[in-house]
Design a protein around this motif. Structure first.
Motif, PDB file in Angstrom:
ATOM      1  N   PRO A  67     178.288 -23.724  24.791  1.00 29.64           N
ATOM      2  CA  PRO A  67     176.835 -22.934  24.169  1.00 29.64           C
ATOM      3  C   PRO A  67     177.747 -21.458  24.689  1.00 29.64           C
ATOM      4  O   PRO A  67     177.830 -21.319  26.293  1.00 29.64           O
ATOM      5  CB  PRO A  67     176.101 -23.767  24.909  1.00 29.64           C
ATOM      6  CG  PRO A  67     176.422 -24.412  25.613  1.00 29.64           C
ATOM      7  CD  PRO A  67     177.175 -25.115  25.376  1.00 29.64           C
ATOM      8  N   GLY A  68     176.662 -20.017  24.284  1.00 28.05           N
ATOM      9  CA  GLY A  68     176.831 -18.808  24.971  1.00 28.05           C
ATOM     10  C   GLY A  68     175.801 -18.450  24.498  1.00 28.05           C
ATOM     11  O   GLY A  68     175.136 -18.947  23.232  1.00 28.05           O
ATOM     12  N   GLU A  69     175.907 -17.356  25.049  1.00 26.95           N
ATOM     13  CA  GLU A  69     174.745 -15.845  24.389  1.00 26.95           C
ATOM     14  C   GLU A  69     174.847 -15.459  23.214  1.00 26.95           C
ATOM     15  O   GLU A  69     176.320 -15.233  22.494  1.00 26.95           O
ATOM     16  CB  GLU A  69     174.518 -15.414  25.166  1.00 26.95           C
ATOM     17  CG  GLU A  69     173.610 -13.893  24.645  1.00 26.95           C
ATOM     18  CD  GLU A  69     173.308 -12.480  25.758  1.00 26.95           C
ATOM     19  OE1 GLU A  69     172.055 -11.922  24.854  1.00 26.95           O
ATOM     20  OE2 GLU A  69     173.578 -12.690  26.661  1.00 26.95           O
ATOM     21  N   ILE A  70     174.384 -15.335  21.704  1.00 27.96           N
ATOM     22  CA  ILE A  70     175.259 -14.709  20.595  1.00 27.96           C
ATOM     23  C   ILE A  70     175.163 -13.463  20.404  1.00 27.96           C
ATOM     24  O   ILE A  70     174.277 -12.906  21.097  1.00 27.96           O
ATOM     25  CB  ILE A  70     174.125 -15.135  19.914  1.00 27.96           C
ATOM     26  CG1 ILE A  70     174.470 -16.422  19.615  1.00 27.96           C
ATOM     27  CG2 ILE A  70     174.502 -15.007  18.065  1.00 27.96           C
ATOM     28  CD1 ILE A  70     172.754 -17.603  18.624  1.00 27.96           C
ATOM     29  N   ALA A  71     176.028 -12.431  20.028  1.00 28.14           N
ATOM     30  CA  ALA A  71     176.659 -11.608  20.334  1.00 28.14           C
ATOM     31  C   ALA A  71     177.112 -11.484  18.964  1.00 28.14           C
ATOM     32  O   ALA A  71     177.956 -12.043  18.207  1.00 28.14           O
ATOM     33  CB  ALA A  71     177.252 -10.565  21.351  1.00 28.14           C
ATOM     34  N   VAL A  72     176.725  -9.975  18.162  1.00 29.60           N
ATOM     35  CA  VAL A  72     176.908  -9.636  16.850  1.00 29.60           C
ATOM     36  C   VAL A  72     177.436  -8.383  16.847  1.00 29.60           C
ATOM     37  O   VAL A  72     176.323  -7.573  17.271  1.00 29.60           O
ATOM     38  CB  VAL A  72     175.541 -10.129  16.134  1.00 29.60           C
ATOM     39  CG1 VAL A  72     175.362  -9.532  15.155  1.00 29.60           C
ATOM     40  CG2 VAL A  72     174.998 -11.492  16.357  1.00 29.60           C
ATOM     41  N   LYS A  73     177.988  -7.914  15.875  1.00 30.60           N
ATOM     42  CA  LYS A  73     178.534  -6.984  15.063  1.00 30.60           C
ATOM     43  C   LYS A  73     178.476  -6.641  13.723  1.00 30.60           C
ATOM     44  O   LYS A  73     179.211  -7.724  12.527  1.00 30.60           O
ATOM     45  CB  LYS A  73     180.172  -6.091  15.936  1.00 30.60           C
ATOM     46  CG  LYS A  73     180.336  -5.214  15.103  1.00 30.60           C
ATOM     47  CD  LYS A  73     181.974  -4.994  15.404  1.00 30.60           C
ATOM     48  CE  LYS A  73     182.106  -4.597  16.951  1.00 30.60           C
ATOM     49  NZ  LYS A  73     182.860  -4.062  17.388  1.00 30.60           N
ATOM     50  N   ILE A  74     177.735  -5.837  13.611  1.00 39.30           N
ATOM     51  CA  ILE A  74     176.871  -5.739  11.645  1.00 39.30           C
ATOM     52  C   ILE A  74     177.324  -4.369  10.999  1.00 39.30           C
ATOM     53  O   ILE A  74     176.198  -3.838  11.850  1.00 39.30           O
ATOM     54  CB  ILE A  74     176.201  -6.995  11.394  1.00 39.30           C
ATOM     55  CG1 ILE A  74     175.851  -7.223   9.770  1.00 39.30           C
ATOM     56  CG2 ILE A  74     174.984  -5.775  12.481  1.00 39.30           C
ATOM     57  CD1 ILE A  74     174.161  -8.032   9.870  1.00 39.30           C
TER      58      ILE A  74
END
Length: 525
Positions: free
Chosen positions: A366-373
């Protein structure tokens, strides 16, 4: 004109359909065509320009689900101005905070509940520089300082301002369930990208009939705009009623809808009481919160394998990941665990899982979700501190803890800030809810942490039982003991007839926590 702005994409498309039906308000039985929609939007835009609205002007819209809600929001966008869309179900304090924070020059409203708050804002501001428009037809009594308008009497044509890619299309305020609301800024470029991405992910055409029953300022609003650019016939419910919803599907032959899990549960219960013809439905989009696997299977039996789940956030225009209809079918037949996931990244989404040191986690961890969009927000209004914290090097750090399974499906474990620490061990409420929801008597549940002298925080469950079922607290505790680790077993269980919901239909855990944490400076121990 740059054709990739939200303004250009939307208004270039809705000129294509003319006499096809565009909007139907189910409460009033009014239907307007696309040509009528364009004419009314242009009339509103003309009126707003006369009031001084231009590119960069903040305009707040507090109007219940209705044709007027769509017309006035689009009218603001037609001017190239910045829409501040506000949920009419928000509390008085939230509205007061947002108005003072966003400082709109025009407020368009149609709710009695917020008249006093808006009137106070008008008096605090210079009333010569702020205009409040009270819409007729909603049974609201407006003060004489408010400006009222009857659209058919407003004439004239003006040249509409053309927005650039960098102009702000909207400032959307988060629900504020974990603190004061934050204004999420979206540029014309980013909001335009969300329209394109939505068309890719959710294929509709001009034969689709799309029903919306959740607040249009939330996820439903993005899908509504996506529906309009394809010439769909959009049906709007002012508020959700399961019987009315299913009757509408049956009589109007609705093909698509967007709902949240709590609504799915109520539709299942209503459909079991009385048979409805729902074979016209081809797509049921759902999201906003996790869904019980067991109840999703029930929904398959009633509606068929037509479910598409979306995972997103206001900062990303809802487009992070999706569980397709084919994914649902495969999972249903081969691996039900996948039904607990929110699918795989959307077409334009890059996704990382980050540990506390900012590094990518190992596979299956598990880990923190990081997003590029492309549709990513440009930051939080007036909050450079929060912007710097959440938006780093082109990535948005969501605050959601997730993990990828061996098939590549993304599973949300919990909000980073919602994690319960009991006896020094991390407890993810969603995991506890998943166990409780497997009990055949449980319809839905909510897990929170409550203060405990020995453990720091104790795991507490609020459970709603299915209609006609009975179950004791002791039975539910024993059920959990047989299926999970001791530290995750609830110390307290409350059997309730219903759970409080936020304005967008999520279970309001902040409200559940209040009695336990009253008088404390924070809701952790």
């Amino acid at each position: 004109m740059n054709t990739l702005t939200y303004q250009a994409l939307l208004f270039n498309r809705i000129t294509e359909f003319d006499y096809q039906p565009a909007l139907t308000c189910l409460e009033t039985s009014e239907t307007i065509t696309y040509k009528e929609l364009r004419d009314r939007v242009d009339t509103v835009a003309n009126q707003l320009i006369r009031l001084g609205v231009k590119i960069g002007t903040h305009v707040a819209v507090i109007v219940p689900n209705s044709i007027e809600n769509v017309i006035y929001n689009l009218g603001v966008s037609r001017c190239g101005a910045t829409v501040i869309p506000l949920n009419d179900k928000l509390g008085v304090r939230e509205i007061e905070f947002i108005l003072r924070d966003a400082e709109p020059k025009v407020v368009i409203m149609a709710t009695q509940k917020h008249v006093e708050s808006v009137h106070d804002y008008l008096k605090e501001a210079d009333k010569n520089s702020v205009t409040v428009i009270g819409l007729p037809g909603f049974g609201v009594e407006y003060p004489e300082e408010f400006y009222t308008v009857d659209l058919p009497e407003t004439k004239g044509n003006m040249e509409f301002p053309v927005a650039s890619l960098e102009d702000l299309a909207t400032i959307s305020y988060t629900g504020g369930t974990t603190g004061t609301p934050k204004g999420v800024m979206h540029s014309q470029q980013g909001f335009g990208a969300s329209i394109v991405a939505s068309c890719m992910e959710y294929p509709y055409d001009d034969q689709d009939k799309v029903l919306f029953c959740t607040p249009l300022i939330h996820s439903a609003g993005v899908l509504l705009q996506r529906s309009l650019v394809s010439g769909c016939h959009v049906y709007i419910m002012r508020s959700f009623n399961p019987e009315f919803f299913l009757q509408t599907v049956q009589e109007a032959r609705i093909t698509s809808t967007f709902i949240v899990p709590t609504i799915i549960y109520r539709l299942i219960d209503e459909a079991k009481k009385k048979g409805y013809e729902v074979s016209s439905l081809r797509n049921i989009n759902y999201g906003s919160s996790p869904i019980s696997t067991e109840r999703l299977k029930e929904a398959f039996e009633i509606f068929g394998p037509i479910f598409r789940q979306q995972y997103g956030m206001t900062e990303c225009s809802i487009l992070i990941a999706r569980l397709t209809k084919s994914d649902h079918i495969w999972a249903y037949e081969n691996n039900p665990e996948v039904l607990k996931s929110c699918g795989k990244p959307c077409m334009f989404t890059q996704l990382r899982l980050i540990d506390n040191n900012g590094n990518d986690v190992k596979p299956l961890q598990p880990g923190e979700i990081a997003v590029k969009i492309p549709s990513l927000s440009v930051g939080y209004y007036k909050r450079p501190d929060l912007t710097q914290e959440a938006f780093r090097d082109g990535w948005f750090y969501t605050g959601d803890i997730g993990k990828l399974d061996k098939y590549g499906f993304l599973h949300i474990i919990e909000r980073k800030k919602d994690m319960i620490i009991s006896g020094g061990l991390n407890v993810y409420p969603a995991e506890v809810e998943r166990i409780i929801n497997q009990h055949p008597a449980v319809s839905m549940s909510a897990c929170i942490g409550i203060p405990h002298s020995d453990w720091g925080e104790a795991v507490c469950i609020f459970a709603v039982l299915r209609e006609g079922e009975t179950c004791s607290k002791e039975e539910l505790i024993q059920f959990c003991k047989e299926r999970t680790s001791n530290y995750m077993v609830p110390k307290e269980i409350y059997i309730e007839t219903s759970l409080p919901l936020t304005p967008v239909g999520k279970i309001d855990k902040k409200e559940l926590k209040k009695p336990f944490w009253k008088g404390t400076s924070r809701v952790i121990n």
